[in-house]
Motif scaffolding. Structure first.
Motif, mmCIF file in Angstrom:
data_model
loop_
_atom_site.group_PDB
_atom_site.id
_atom_site.type_symbol
_atom_site.label_atom_id
_atom_site.label_comp_id
_atom_site.label_asym_id
_atom_site.label_seq_id
_atom_site.Cartn_x
_atom_site.Cartn_y
_atom_site.Cartn_z
ATOM 1 N N TYR A 1 0.829 -1.207 0.000
ATOM 2 C CA TYR A 1 0.000 0.000 0.000
ATOM 3 C C TYR A 1 0.862 1.256 0.000
ATOM 4 C CZ TYR A 1 1.251 1.254 4.770
ATOM 5 O OH TYR A 1 1.948 1.662 5.880
ATOM 6 N N ALA A 2 0.213 2.383 -0.253
ATOM 7 C CA ALA A 2 0.819 3.703 -0.069
ATOM 8 C C ALA A 2 -0.229 4.565 0.618
ATOM 9 C CB ALA A 2 1.227 4.314 -1.403
ATOM 10 N N HIS A 3 0.134 5.201 1.715
ATOM 11 C CA HIS A 3 -0.853 5.905 2.520
ATOM 12 C C HIS A 3 -1.497 7.057 1.768
ATOM 13 C CE1 HIS A 3 -1.574 5.478 7.042
ATOM 14 N NE2 HIS A 3 -2.643 6.057 6.524
ATOM 15 N N PRO B 1 -7.427 4.626 -2.582
ATOM 16 C CA PRO B 1 -7.843 3.213 -2.526
ATOM 17 C C PRO B 1 -7.119 2.427 -1.433
ATOM 18 C CG PRO B 1 -7.442 3.886 -4.791
ATOM 19 C CD PRO B 1 -6.928 4.983 -3.929
ATOM 20 N N SER B 2 -5.839 2.720 -1.217
ATOM 21 C CA SER B 2 -5.115 2.038 -0.144
ATOM 22 C C SER B 2 -5.755 2.343 1.204
ATOM 23 C CB SER B 2 -3.645 2.483 -0.130
ATOM 24 O OG SER B 2 -2.940 1.989 -1.247
ATOM 25 N N LEU C 1 1.630 -5.045 6.859
ATOM 26 C CA LEU C 1 1.563 -3.877 5.989
ATOM 27 C C LEU C 1 2.923 -3.614 5.357
ATOM 28 C CD1 LEU C 1 -0.609 -1.491 8.206
ATOM 29 C CD2 LEU C 1 -1.361 -2.997 6.347
ATOM 30 N N VAL C 2 2.938 -3.558 4.048
ATOM 31 C CA VAL C 2 4.178 -3.324 3.310
ATOM 32 C C VAL C 2 4.043 -2.023 2.525
ATOM 33 C CG1 VAL C 2 5.820 -4.244 1.636
ATOM 34 C CG2 VAL C 2 4.480 -5.818 3.078
ATOM 35 N N PRO C 3 4.609 -0.919 3.022
ATOM 36 C CA PRO C 3 4.515 0.345 2.294
ATOM 37 C C PRO C 3 5.333 0.287 1.010
ATOM 38 C CG PRO C 3 5.949 0.594 4.182
ATOM 39 C CD PRO C 3 5.346 -0.775 4.303
#
Length: 503
Positions: A293-295, A299-300, A316-318
């Motif tokens: 994800y990207a904060h 959609p994330s 959680l993997v940024p």
């Protein structure tokens, strides 16, 4: 009571519903809507569907809009079996992912290209950008079909109904290279050879005739063969310049505390209890879901809200999008669309937040409150999810793409006006309801709030006196105990956009 479908044969979305109904033997009372004369804007039709779109299904007073939601509803309620939309969670999650790929990517470029000729006076048959986007759709679909016979597996599903009708219509604009895209050609031929798809071939000819008139003689057209909302998909708009909070690797301890670290390591290495804990943790970590994800991505954030609401333990993997982590060979193997969020759960990989959220609730929810199994309630939620992906998020994406990729330094008025139209539709959908799909919180609220809160903060502010229902709904969402995960990303999103434009 008869099931009434308001439709136009030229529309790929309508054809998808007609093919599905034929496949499961459901008889529909067809009501043709003449879009050229504005029948979809009449008070009578607006009472049925305030967003004035087709297809629209009226099933004894249950109103469902958006072809993807209609098809899922028809199969779930009237199908003799679930083969077109299996109850199996893994299979369904893949189908949902492909459905949102259609509404947010493939169908979106179809609509924006058609609209450019009708409303924007485009004289060029296809611009380089339009051609590139259509080719990207072909590339993605061909990649899907490298793995499976049909678009979401080895069996025909409603995802094929939607994407076959869309791709056939795209081919009227840009011919498919059968040598390069042999998988697509084989897939289209197999689908259109089925009796249920006869209506698709008929409707696609009507679409083709309308497109040829519009694209070659647009300046002579005074009425349209059919009307489309302006939709522009840029799932990738946050992938060019992302803002990522880097949570890994963790900071190393400073030298003053290094002895404490060594002491802790000695304790761990000599403690059987600690070793058991480590082994158990490693096993659990290998089996729990992983979210890329990207904060800053709306959609994330929708998926992060779903995870928080379900109180799930997810790794959680940024993703550092600005560094191109989403374009690495390793990530492209997981998700050829290179988008976030992407969920990895064992051997299953699901992308598109709408599909991910439905999967998480179905598999891990203590109950189905956020995504009820009741077909009528679920159909309304599905419609709102597609309203987000194909209208709200897509229109926001057109603004962001112009800024991040096009170098535009202002919020362009025509694009802002379309976002305002989205606000107007949402305001109508909230009439008499506390949440976007009824009086109960659902995953539709998480997706819509991710988009709407971002638009409100960075693009077009929402006036409380103009949109009192949206304002009240936003307040309810902001009072959720886990809403901060969205607000953090909204602030980053606002900073990113405002740093690129003249305020």
């Amino acid at each position: 009571m008869p099931k009434v479908l308001y439709y136009a044969i030229e529309s790929p979305a309508c054809r998808a519903v007609l093919v599905t109904a034929e496949s499961i033997g459901v008889k529909l009372n067809l009501k043709h809507i003449d879009l050229a004369t504005g029948e979809h804007h009449t008070p009578q039709f607006l009472k049925i569907n305030p967003t004035h779109t087709i297809p629209t299904l009226d099933d004894d007073g249950v109103i469902i809009t958006d072809s993807h939601a209609i098809n899922a509803y028809l199969v779930s309620k009237y199908g003799k079996n679930d083969s077109l939309y299996p109850k199996d969670l893994v299979k369904r999650s893949l189908i949902d992912s492909r459905l949102h790929f259609d509404s947010g990517v493939a169908f979106a470029i179809l609509k924006i290209t058609y609209r450019a000729h009708i409303y924007d006076g485009q004289t060029e048959y296809l611009t380089p950008w339009q051609k590139q986007k259509i080719i990207e759709v072909y590339d993605f679909i061909n990649a899907y079909l490298e793995r499976t016979k049909w678009i979401a597996g080895d069996e025909l599903t409603i995802a094929d109904m939607s994407l076959v009708t869309t791709v056939n219509s795209l081919e009227t604009m840009l011919e498919i290279d059968s040598g390069k895209y042999s998988k697509i050609r084989k897939w289209l031929d197999a689908a259109n050879a089925l009796p249920a798809f006869a209506i698709n071939k008929e409707g696609n000819e009507a679409y083709k005739n309308g497109w040829l008139v519009v694209s070659k003689h647009h300046n002579m057209v005074t009425t349209t063969t059919f009307y489309f909302f302006y939709i522009f998909h840029t799932t990738n708009f946050l992938q060019e310049e992302g803002v990522t909070v880097l949570l890994w690797p963790p900071r190393l301890p400073d030298l003053d505390h290094i002895e404490h670290v060594y002491d802790l390591m000695r304790r761990i290495l000599t403690s059987p209890v600690c070793w058991l804990y480590i082994v158990a943790s490693l096993i659990f970590k290998m089996t729990k879901p992983k979210l890329y994800y990207a904060h800053v991505s709306p959609p994330s954030r929708a998926t992060l809200l779903t995870i928080a609401a379900l109180n799930l333990n997810v790794e959680l993997v940024p993703m550092n999008l600005s560094a191109g982590e989403h374009l690495s060979p390793q990530f492209l193997k997981k998700n050829p669309l290179h988008t976030v969020p992407t969920l990895e759960d064992g051997d299953l990989v699901v992308f598109d937040s709408h599909a991910i959220n439905a999967y998480l609730v179905t598999k891990y929810g203590k109950n189905d409150a956020l995504y009820p199994k009741d077909p009528q309630k679920r159909a309304i939620i599905d419609q709102r999810l597609h309203f987000d992906s194909s209208v709200l998020a897509a229109r926001m994406g057109s603004v962001i793409a112009a800024i991040l990729r096009g170098g535009v330094k202002v919020i362009e008025k025509d694009k802002a006006d379309l976002i305002v139209q989205g606000y107007q539709s949402l305001e109508l959908l909230l009439e008499g309801h506390s949440y976007v799909a009824g009086n109960d919180l659902s995953i539709a609220d998480f997706n819509v709030v991710g988009t709407i809160s971002s638009c409100n903060a960075a693009i077009v502010p929402i006036a409380s006196n103009t949109y009192p229902r949206i304002t009240a709904w936003l307040s309810r969402m902001q009072n959720l105990p886990y809403y901060e995960t969205n607000q953090t990303g909204v602030d980053q999103f606002k900073d990113m956009i405002h740093s690129k434009i003249h305020l």
